[in-house]
Design a protein around this motif. Structure first.
Motif, PDB file in Angstrom:
ATOM      1  N   MET A   1      12.259  49.732 -26.518  1.00 19.10           N
ATOM      2  CA  MET A   1      12.552  50.399 -27.776  1.00 19.10           C
ATOM      3  C   MET A   1      12.199  51.873 -27.606  1.00 19.10           C
ATOM      4  O   MET A   1      11.117  52.217 -27.154  1.00 19.10           O
ATOM      5  N   ASN A   2      13.112  52.743 -28.015  1.00 22.15           N
ATOM      6  CA  ASN A   2      12.848  54.176 -27.888  1.00 22.15           C
ATOM      7  C   ASN A   2      12.240  54.712 -29.190  1.00 22.15           C
ATOM      8  O   ASN A   2      12.143  53.999 -30.192  1.00 22.15           O
ATOM      9  N   ASN A   3      11.868  55.966 -29.182  1.00 24.40           N
ATOM     10  CA  ASN A   3      11.212  56.582 -30.347  1.00 24.40           C
ATOM     11  C   ASN A   3      12.114  56.600 -31.575  1.00 24.40           C
ATOM     12  O   ASN A   3      11.648  56.438 -32.698  1.00 24.40           O
ATOM     13  N   PHE A   4      13.399  56.822 -31.352  1.00 18.63           N
ATOM     14  CA  PHE A   4      14.341  56.838 -32.476  1.00 18.63           C
ATOM     15  C   PHE A   4      14.383  55.482 -33.172  1.00 18.63           C
ATOM     16  O   PHE A   4      14.314  55.399 -34.405  1.00 18.63           O
ATOM     17  N   GLN A   5      14.503  54.431 -32.397  1.00 18.93           N
ATOM     18  CA  GLN A   5      14.544  53.080 -32.961  1.00 18.93           C
ATOM     19  C   GLN A   5      13.230  52.753 -33.667  1.00 18.93           C
ATOM     20  O   GLN A   5      13.215  52.165 -34.749  1.00 18.93           O
ATOM     21  N   PHE A   6      12.142  53.156 -33.056  1.00 15.45           N
ATOM     22  CA  PHE A   6      10.826  52.923 -33.658  1.00 15.45           C
ATOM     23  C   PHE A   6      10.729  53.648 -35.006  1.00 15.45           C
ATOM     24  O   PHE A   6      10.225  53.108 -35.991  1.00 15.45           O
ATOM     25  N   LEU A   8      13.230  54.458 -37.026  1.00 19.21           N
ATOM     26  CA  LEU A   8      14.071  53.770 -38.001  1.00 19.21           C
ATOM     27  C   LEU A   8      13.378  52.528 -38.555  1.00 19.21           C
ATOM     28  O   LEU A   8      13.399  52.260 -39.763  1.00 19.21           O
ATOM     29  N   ILE A   9      12.776  51.782 -37.660  1.00 23.27           N
ATOM     30  CA  ILE A   9      12.070  50.563 -38.083  1.00 23.27           C
ATOM     31  C   ILE A   9      10.889  50.900 -38.978  1.00 23.27           C
ATOM     32  O   ILE A   9      10.657  50.256 -40.003  1.00 23.27           O
ATOM     33  N   THR A  10      10.158  51.938 -38.614  1.00 22.99           N
ATOM     34  CA  THR A  10       8.992  52.353 -39.409  1.00 22.99           C
ATOM     35  C   THR A  10       9.421  52.806 -40.802  1.00 22.99           C
ATOM     36  O   THR A  10       8.812  52.428 -41.804  1.00 22.99           O
ATOM     37  N   ARG A  11      10.498  53.588 -40.863  1.00 19.65           N
ATOM     38  CA  ARG A  11      11.000  54.067 -42.153  1.00 19.65           C
ATOM     39  C   ARG A  11      11.495  52.888 -43.004  1.00 19.65           C
ATOM     40  O   ARG A  11      11.231  52.828 -44.203  1.00 19.65           O
ATOM     41  N   ALA A  13      10.449  49.830 -42.872  1.00 14.89           N
ATOM     42  CA  ALA A  13       9.263  49.083 -43.307  1.00 14.89           C
ATOM     43  C   ALA A  13       8.596  49.777 -44.486  1.00 14.89           C
ATOM     44  O   ALA A  13       8.162  49.124 -45.441  1.00 14.89           O
ATOM     45  N   ARG A  14       8.502  51.112 -44.438  1.00 16.05           N
ATOM     46  CA  ARG A  14       7.897  51.863 -45.552  1.00 16.05           C
ATOM     47  C   ARG A  14       8.729  51.715 -46.821  1.00 16.05           C
ATOM     48  O   ARG A  14       8.185  51.577 -47.916  1.00 16.05           O
ATOM     49  N   ASN A  15      10.050  51.775 -46.657  1.00 18.66           N
ATOM     50  CA  ASN A  15      10.923  51.608 -47.814  1.00 18.66           C
ATOM     51  C   ASN A  15      10.763  50.216 -48.427  1.00 18.66           C
ATOM     52  O   ASN A  15      10.723  50.061 -49.655  1.00 18.66           O
ATOM     53  N   MET A  16      10.669  49.212 -47.580  1.00 18.93           N
ATOM     54  CA  MET A  16      10.476  47.846 -48.066  1.00 18.93           C
ATOM     55  C   MET A  16       9.127  47.721 -48.773  1.00 18.93           C
ATOM     56  O   MET A  16       9.023  47.070 -49.817  1.00 18.93           O
ATOM     57  N   GLU A  17       8.112  48.351 -48.235  1.00 19.42           N
ATOM     58  CA  GLU A  17       6.780  48.311 -48.837  1.00 19.42           C
ATOM     59  C   GLU A  17       6.800  48.985 -50.210  1.00 19.42           C
ATOM     60  O   GLU A  17       6.217  48.476 -51.176  1.00 19.42           O
ATOM     61  N   ALA A  18       7.499  50.104 -50.326  1.00 18.54           N
ATOM     62  CA  ALA A  18       7.607  50.803 -51.610  1.00 18.54           C
ATOM     63  C   ALA A  18       8.361  49.940 -52.619  1.00 18.54           C
ATOM     64  O   ALA A  18       8.002  49.896 -53.809  1.00 18.54           O
TER      65      ALA A  18
END
Length: 110
Positions: A1-6, A8-11, A13-18
């Motif tokens: 997994m590259n930084n870009f994919q990471f 996207l996944i992190t963002r 996850a944050r959106n889902m948490e919100a």
């Protein structure tokens, strides 16, 4: 997994948490509203019980009271309505209409 994919996944996850936080907040508000409405209903039920007992005591102490005499108007089951009941229905319907309730008769025992 590259930084870009990471990223996207992190963002995501944050959106889902919100979103979950928002839903939890909405749920708490709805639960509080349900509790208030449940209490209001219980108070109204207690009020009705008090009014029924008051009527019954008036009937016992004043059996000839005109207000408690039967009229020719009947409930759907054929039981005659008292003059007091007709007064109640008139006041109920008037207030319900003022509150924007269409066809108030469908919300009272008829």
């Amino acid at each position: 997994m590259n930084n870009f994919q990471f990223g996207l996944i992190t963002r995501a996850a944050r959106n889902m948490e919100a979103t979950v936080d928002s839903y939890e907040s909405d749920l708490e508000a709805l639960q509080a509203q349900i509790a208030q409405l449940t209490l209001a209903l219980a108070v109204e039920q207690a009020n009705v019980a008090g009014l029924i007992e008051e009527r019954d005591q008036m009937r016992k102490q004043n059996p000839n009271m005109q207000l408690l005499k039967n009229t020719s108007v009947k409930f759907q089951d054929g039981t005659p309505k008292t003059f007091a009941r007709l007064v109640f229905e008139g006041a109920f319907d008037k207030k319900a209409k003022a509150l924007g309730i269409p066809n108030p008769a469908q919300y009272r025992n008829n």
